[in-house]
Design a protein around this motif. Sequence first.
Motif, short mmCIF file in Angstrom:
data_model
loop_
_atom_site.label_atom_id
_atom_site.label_comp_id
_atom_site.label_asym_id
_atom_site.label_seq_id
_atom_site.Cartn_x
_atom_site.Cartn_y
_atom_site.Cartn_z
N GLN A 186 0.82 -1.19 0.00
CA GLN A 186 0.00 0.00 0.00
C GLN A 186 0.87 1.25 0.00
O GLN A 186 2.01 1.25 0.47
CB GLN A 186 -0.92 0.00 1.22
N GLY A 187 0.33 2.33 -0.53
CA GLY A 187 1.07 3.58 -0.60
C GLY A 187 1.42 4.14 0.77
O GLY A 187 2.38 4.92 0.90
N SER A 188 0.69 3.72 1.79
CA SER A 188 0.94 4.22 3.15
C SER A 188 1.92 3.33 3.92
O SER A 188 2.07 3.50 5.14
CB SER A 188 -0.38 4.29 3.92
N ALA A 189 2.59 2.42 3.23
CA ALA A 189 3.43 1.43 3.92
C ALA A 189 4.67 2.04 4.57
O ALA A 189 5.26 1.45 5.47
CB ALA A 189 3.86 0.33 2.94
N GLY A 190 5.10 3.21 4.14
CA GLY A 190 6.25 3.86 4.78
C GLY A 190 7.58 3.36 4.26
O GLY A 190 7.73 3.00 3.10
N GLY A 201 30.80 -4.91 9.83
CA GLY A 201 30.62 -4.54 11.23
C GLY A 201 29.45 -5.28 11.84
O GLY A 201 28.83 -6.17 11.24
N THR A 202 29.10 -4.91 13.07
CA THR A 202 28.03 -5.58 13.80
C THR A 202 26.83 -4.66 14.04
O THR A 202 26.02 -4.92 14.92
CB THR A 202 28.56 -6.08 15.15
N ALA A 203 26.72 -3.62 13.25
CA ALA A 203 25.61 -2.69 13.43
C ALA A 203 24.30 -3.34 13.00
O ALA A 203 24.21 -3.95 11.93
CB ALA A 203 25.85 -1.42 12.63
N THR A 204 23.31 -3.22 13.85
CA THR A 204 21.97 -3.72 13.53
C THR A 204 20.96 -2.59 13.75
O THR A 204 21.21 -1.66 14.51
CB THR A 204 21.58 -4.91 14.42
N TYR A 205 19.83 -2.70 13.07
CA TYR A 205 18.82 -1.66 13.17
C TYR A 205 17.50 -2.25 13.65
O TYR A 205 17.23 -3.44 13.52
CB TYR A 205 18.62 -0.95 11.83
N GLY A 206 16.69 -1.36 14.21
CA GLY A 206 15.34 -1.74 14.61
C GLY A 206 14.33 -1.32 13.56
O GLY A 206 14.68 -1.06 12.41
N GLN A 207 13.08 -1.26 13.96
CA GLN A 207 12.02 -0.89 13.03
C GLN A 207 12.01 0.63 12.83
O GLN A 207 12.28 1.40 13.74
CB GLN A 207 10.66 -1.35 13.56
N VAL A 208 11.69 1.03 11.62
CA VAL A 208 11.66 2.44 11.28
C VAL A 208 10.25 2.98 11.53
O VAL A 208 9.26 2.28 11.30
CB VAL A 208 12.07 2.66 9.81
N ILE A 317 16.45 -10.48 8.90
CA ILE A 317 15.19 -10.87 9.54
C ILE A 317 14.35 -9.64 9.86
O ILE A 317 13.13 -9.63 9.64
CB ILE A 317 15.49 -11.68 10.82
N ALA A 318 14.99 -8.57 10.37
CA ALA A 318 14.25 -7.34 10.67
C ALA A 318 13.60 -6.77 9.42
O ALA A 318 12.45 -6.31 9.44
CB ALA A 318 15.20 -6.32 11.30
N THR A 319 14.35 -6.80 8.31
CA THR A 319 13.80 -6.31 7.05
C THR A 319 12.61 -7.17 6.61
O THR A 319 11.57 -6.65 6.18
CB THR A 319 14.88 -6.33 5.96
N SER A 320 12.74 -8.48 6.74
CA SER A 320 11.67 -9.39 6.32
C SER A 320 10.43 -9.20 7.17
O SER A 320 9.30 -9.27 6.66
CB SER A 320 12.15 -10.84 6.39
N ILE A 321 10.62 -8.99 8.46
CA ILE A 321 9.46 -8.75 9.33
C ILE A 321 8.69 -7.52 8.87
O ILE A 321 7.45 -7.53 8.79
CB ILE A 321 9.92 -8.60 10.80
N ARG A 322 9.42 -6.46 8.53
CA ARG A 322 8.76 -5.24 8.06
C ARG A 322 8.10 -5.47 6.70
O ARG A 322 6.96 -5.04 6.45
CB ARG A 322 9.76 -4.09 7.96
N GLN A 323 8.77 -6.18 5.82
CA GLN A 323 8.22 -6.44 4.49
C GLN A 323 6.93 -7.25 4.58
O GLN A 323 5.95 -6.96 3.88
CB GLN A 323 9.25 -7.16 3.62
N PHE A 324 6.93 -8.28 5.44
CA PHE A 324 5.73 -9.10 5.53
C PHE A 324 4.62 -8.42 6.31
O PHE A 324 3.44 -8.74 6.12
CB PHE A 324 6.06 -10.48 6.10
N SER A 325 4.97 -7.49 7.16
CA SER A 325 3.94 -6.67 7.78
C SER A 325 3.25 -5.82 6.71
O SER A 325 2.01 -5.70 6.69
CB SER A 325 4.57 -5.76 8.86
N ASN A 326 4.04 -5.26 5.80
CA ASN A 326 3.47 -4.49 4.69
C ASN A 326 2.65 -5.38 3.77
O ASN A 326 1.59 -4.97 3.28
CB ASN A 326 4.59 -3.81 3.90
N SER A 327 3.15 -6.60 3.51
CA SER A 327 2.43 -7.52 2.63
C SER A 327 1.10 -7.92 3.25
O SER A 327 0.08 -8.02 2.54
CB SER A 327 3.28 -8.77 2.36
N LEU A 328 1.10 -8.15 4.56
CA LEU A 328 -0.15 -8.50 5.22
C LEU A 328 -1.15 -7.36 5.13
O LEU A 328 -2.34 -7.58 4.84
CB LEU A 328 0.12 -8.84 6.69
#
Length: 404
Positions: A186-190, A201-208, A317-328
């Motif tokens: 959806q266009g509102s997916a962010g 490196g070992t840098a990891t990110y959370g949800q945006v 995994i963090a990216t996939s969680i966000r992607q599948f949240s958008n897909s849902l």
Amino acid sequence: MRVASSTLYQQGLASMNLQQSSLLHIQQQLGTGRKVLTPSDDPVAATRALTISQASAVNGQYATSRAQANVALGAEENTLSTVTTVTQNIQTLLVQAGNGTLSDVDRASLATALQGQYDQLLGLANADDGNGQFLFGGTNSGSAPFVQGGGNVQYVGNTEQQQFQVDVSRQMAAGSNGREVFQSVQGSAGYVLKGNSANTGTATYGQVSTTDPSNPLYGTALTLTFDDSSGKMQYTIKDPSGTAVGGTPLDYNDPGQISAAGVTFTVKGTPKNGDTISIEPANQAGTDMFANLKSVIDALNKPTTTDADTANLSNTIATSIRQFSNSLDNVLTVRASVGSRMQELDALDTIGTNRGLSYSETLSSVQDLDYASAITEYYQRQTALQGAQQSFMQIQGMNLFKYL
């Protein structure tokens, strides 16, 4: 004046034929229940009856189209319901995969479970309506819309939709193509954050999260790059043209909250010089459910030997969680659209039924017989015929030879 016997016979016969014809006509009216048997009976009424009958037939065809559309939408809704369940199962497995205490064997087991969901999702994407017509192929519904090749799934259907004329001025799409269900957001997916598999490196990110959608750069793809050439770790965010957002590099603190283009996210860990993180609008960050799921399955099947491997896996995994949240969200939106169309069909069915009753009443008033009047006329015609017959018999007896 002399009247020939033949003339008397002809007049008597003509009178009886006229009365017989009138009686036969009323008998036909009583037998059919119609007062207009031929256009000559009442040209105006016959024309109106024909017009109303045609309109009623068209209204009936609309009802048939609505029934067909309802069946197609019902089949799609049932399939999308299962797609929703599968997507939720995938999300649950992805959250489990994010547990940092899992071993390579545990992650491989989760990859196997996700592969099962992948296969089930592909089967649903190629579901048919029971008559060999695939639900998500667009107008190219005669063949499977999704095919596997080279380890990837490709959509070979089209983006058109089968249209049904469900009312006078309403055409309705009786299905959704596979691209808008399984390869869209959806266009509102962010925004979606994506790491670079080459990061050391070992840098990891959370949800945006979105903080300022009115920001001029909101909706623009950005790249965050770490650099320690100044003697301390800093980061720069650049737009697609390579222009730095915010000017000079900013110092990185572990953990650090980073804001740009109206979005905010947290990065923790120790990045290395040259490590990057992509900040992409959801519609540019991979919208294909199959490609996204395959990516995380491959990552889970790959053993982690270094801290950098662990960080890259965590980011995947963090990216996939966000992607599948958008897909849902996208699947639920499509389901809502299907439900809305089915609700509209119910409303149009009610309108069509009422319209059909109105046509029937009007047609009845135009061509249906008034039995009370018709029966009265029937007896009148019968009496008139009997009178004509008796008169003819009387006239037939007026003969001079009778008195010889």
